[in-house]
Structure formats: C-alpha cells, structure tokens
Design a protein around this motif. Structure first.
Motif, mmCIF file in Angstrom:
data_model
loop_
_atom_site.group_PDB
_atom_site.id
_atom_site.type_symbol
_atom_site.label_atom_id
_atom_site.label_comp_id
_atom_site.label_asym_id
_atom_site.label_seq_id
_atom_site.Cartn_x
_atom_site.Cartn_y
_atom_site.Cartn_z
ATOM 1 N N GLU A 83 0.816 -1.213 0.000
ATOM 2 C CA GLU A 83 0.000 0.000 0.000
ATOM 3 C C GLU A 83 0.848 1.262 0.000
ATOM 4 O OE1 GLU A 83 -3.869 -1.315 2.615
ATOM 5 O OE2 GLU A 83 -2.064 -0.687 3.682
ATOM 6 N N ASN A 84 1.992 1.216 0.659
ATOM 7 C CA ASN A 84 2.768 2.438 0.851
ATOM 8 C C ASN A 84 4.036 2.532 0.000
ATOM 9 O OD1 ASN A 84 4.781 0.908 2.228
ATOM 10 N ND2 ASN A 84 3.736 1.190 4.179
ATOM 11 N N GLY A 85 4.285 1.559 -0.860
ATOM 12 C CA GLY A 85 5.458 1.597 -1.726
ATOM 13 C C GLY A 85 6.764 1.272 -1.024
ATOM 14 N N GLY A 86 6.692 0.644 0.129
ATOM 15 C CA GLY A 86 7.906 0.371 0.890
ATOM 16 C C GLY A 86 8.450 -1.032 0.750
ATOM 17 N N GLU A 87 8.121 -1.718 -0.355
ATOM 18 C CA GLU A 87 8.582 -3.106 -0.513
ATOM 19 C C GLU A 87 10.095 -3.212 -0.501
ATOM 20 O OE1 GLU A 87 6.683 -1.616 -2.859
ATOM 21 O OE2 GLU A 87 4.889 -2.800 -3.233
ATOM 22 N N LYS A 88 10.771 -2.335 -1.256
ATOM 23 C CA LYS A 88 12.238 -2.417 -1.319
ATOM 24 C C LYS A 88 12.865 -2.126 0.036
ATOM 25 C CE LYS A 88 12.652 0.271 -4.910
ATOM 26 N NZ LYS A 88 13.235 1.100 -5.974
ATOM 27 N N ALA A 89 12.338 -1.125 0.725
ATOM 28 C CA ALA A 89 12.884 -0.790 2.044
ATOM 29 C C ALA A 89 12.700 -1.964 3.011
ATOM 30 C CB ALA A 89 12.216 0.469 2.597
ATOM 31 N N ALA A 90 11.534 -2.583 2.985
ATOM 32 C CA ALA A 90 11.274 -3.719 3.886
ATOM 33 C C ALA A 90 12.158 -4.908 3.528
ATOM 34 C CB ALA A 90 9.798 -4.110 3.822
ATOM 35 N N LEU A 91 12.286 -5.214 2.257
ATOM 36 C CA LEU A 91 13.124 -6.345 1.839
ATOM 37 C C LEU A 91 14.589 -6.121 2.195
ATOM 38 C CD1 LEU A 91 11.575 -7.291 -1.598
ATOM 39 C CD2 LEU A 91 11.728 -8.750 0.411
ATOM 40 N N PHE A 92 15.109 -4.932 1.895
ATOM 41 C CA PHE A 92 16.498 -4.647 2.239
ATOM 42 C C PHE A 92 16.698 -4.684 3.753
ATOM 43 C CE2 PHE A 92 17.346 -2.494 -1.983
ATOM 44 C CZ PHE A 92 18.375 -3.334 -2.349
ATOM 45 N N CYS A 93 15.756 -4.131 4.506
ATOM 46 C CA CYS A 93 15.865 -4.129 5.968
ATOM 47 C C CYS A 93 15.995 -5.543 6.504
ATOM 48 C CB CYS A 93 14.648 -3.430 6.573
ATOM 49 S SG CYS A 93 14.661 -3.432 8.377
ATOM 50 N N TRP A 94 15.102 -6.430 6.094
ATOM 51 C CA TRP A 94 15.123 -7.804 6.609
ATOM 52 C C TRP A 94 16.309 -8.596 6.059
ATOM 53 C CZ3 TRP A 94 12.846 -9.054 10.839
ATOM 54 C CH2 TRP A 94 11.709 -8.357 11.250
ATOM 55 N N ALA A 95 16.693 -8.363 4.815
ATOM 56 C CA ALA A 95 17.841 -9.077 4.249
ATOM 57 C C ALA A 95 19.126 -8.704 4.986
ATOM 58 C CB ALA A 95 17.974 -8.763 2.763
ATOM 59 N N PHE A 96 19.314 -7.416 5.241
ATOM 60 C CA PHE A 96 20.519 -6.999 5.955
ATOM 61 C C PHE A 96 20.491 -7.421 7.418
ATOM 62 C CE2 PHE A 96 21.192 -3.890 2.428
ATOM 63 C CZ PHE A 96 22.442 -4.353 2.066
ATOM 64 N N LEU A 97 19.315 -7.464 8.024
ATOM 65 C CA LEU A 97 19.218 -7.964 9.394
ATOM 66 C C LEU A 97 19.623 -9.436 9.452
ATOM 67 C CD1 LEU A 97 18.484 -7.184 12.290
ATOM 68 C CD2 LEU A 97 16.164 -7.960 11.805
#
Length: 133
Positions: A83-97
């Motif tokens: 809904e908010n266009g944050g797919e890349k931010a969420a994916l990168f966040c979890w991948a780097f975590l």
C-alpha cells in the motif's frame, strides 16, 4: 553478495545520477538529511557487505537505515508495504538484518586474508614425506 551489490547500485544511482538516476525526487545535496546520508550508507554499506569487510556491522547499519526509511517515509502512507510503496525498504531491511545475524558466510575478504596470514605465519615442517602444520 547480491544484496550488497544491489544496495551499492541504489546508493550510486542516488549520489551520482547514474544507473537510471535517483529513485526519489532528485539527487540530494551533499550533507542533506536524510537523503544524502542514506545514499552514502547505501553505497558504502552495500560495498562493504559485497566485499565481506566488516560485514555484520555494515549490514546492521544498512538494516537500520532501511527501517528508518520504511517507518518514516513509507509507513505513514499505509499499513502494508504494498500500500505504501515500501517493498524495497522492507526487503532490504530484513535481508541486511539476516546478514548481520548470520554473518558473511565463507567468502568474505577478511576470512580470506586471515587464512592467508595464518598460512604464512605458521611454520611448516616436513615429516616422513608429508607436510604437517
């Protein structure tokens, strides 16, 4: 390695207007908060993860920057990433975590350099035709 490469490309695109240019409004001015600093973290942090240097620290910093991007810039627009266009931010966040938690794997530069240093510093002796260390 792929996550680091993609993150590095994203930072380079934002800072230097290459590879399709910045994904946001425009190229941020040097020192501008948070856009320029986020791009520097993307470029440097992604390159460090790609190379396997200070991987856990760099990945934790990259994960934090993407969590900040998601919660400050995307989450107010809607609850879910779709809904908010944050797919890349969420994916990168979890991948780097995940990278920060699990470590760099078998091929980081620091491990390769440590193996090389260890091989050079340990004296070798030959016993009955075999090489023992």
């Amino acid at each position: 390695m792929v996550t680091g490469l993609l993150f590095t490309c994203h930072g380079a695109a934002t800072l230097f207007d290459v590879l399709g240019g910045p994904q946001g409004d425009s190229t941020p001015q040097p020192g501008q908060w948070p856009g320029w600093w986020a791009a520097v973290i993307q470029l440097a942090g992604g390159a460090l993860v790609l190379a396997g240097l200070f991987t856990r620290t760099a990945a934790a910093l990259c994960s934090g920057s993407m969590a900040y991007a998601y919660f400050v810039h995307h989450q107010p627009e809607g609850f879910l990433p779709l809904e908010n266009g944050g797919e890349k931010a969420a994916l990168f966040c979890w991948a780097f975590l995940l990278i920060a938690a699990l470590g760099p794997g078998r091929w980081p530069v620091t491990t390769l350099l440590a193996r090389r240093w260890h091989a050079q510093s340990v004296p070798h002796k030959e016993v009955a035709g075999t090489l023992d260390t």
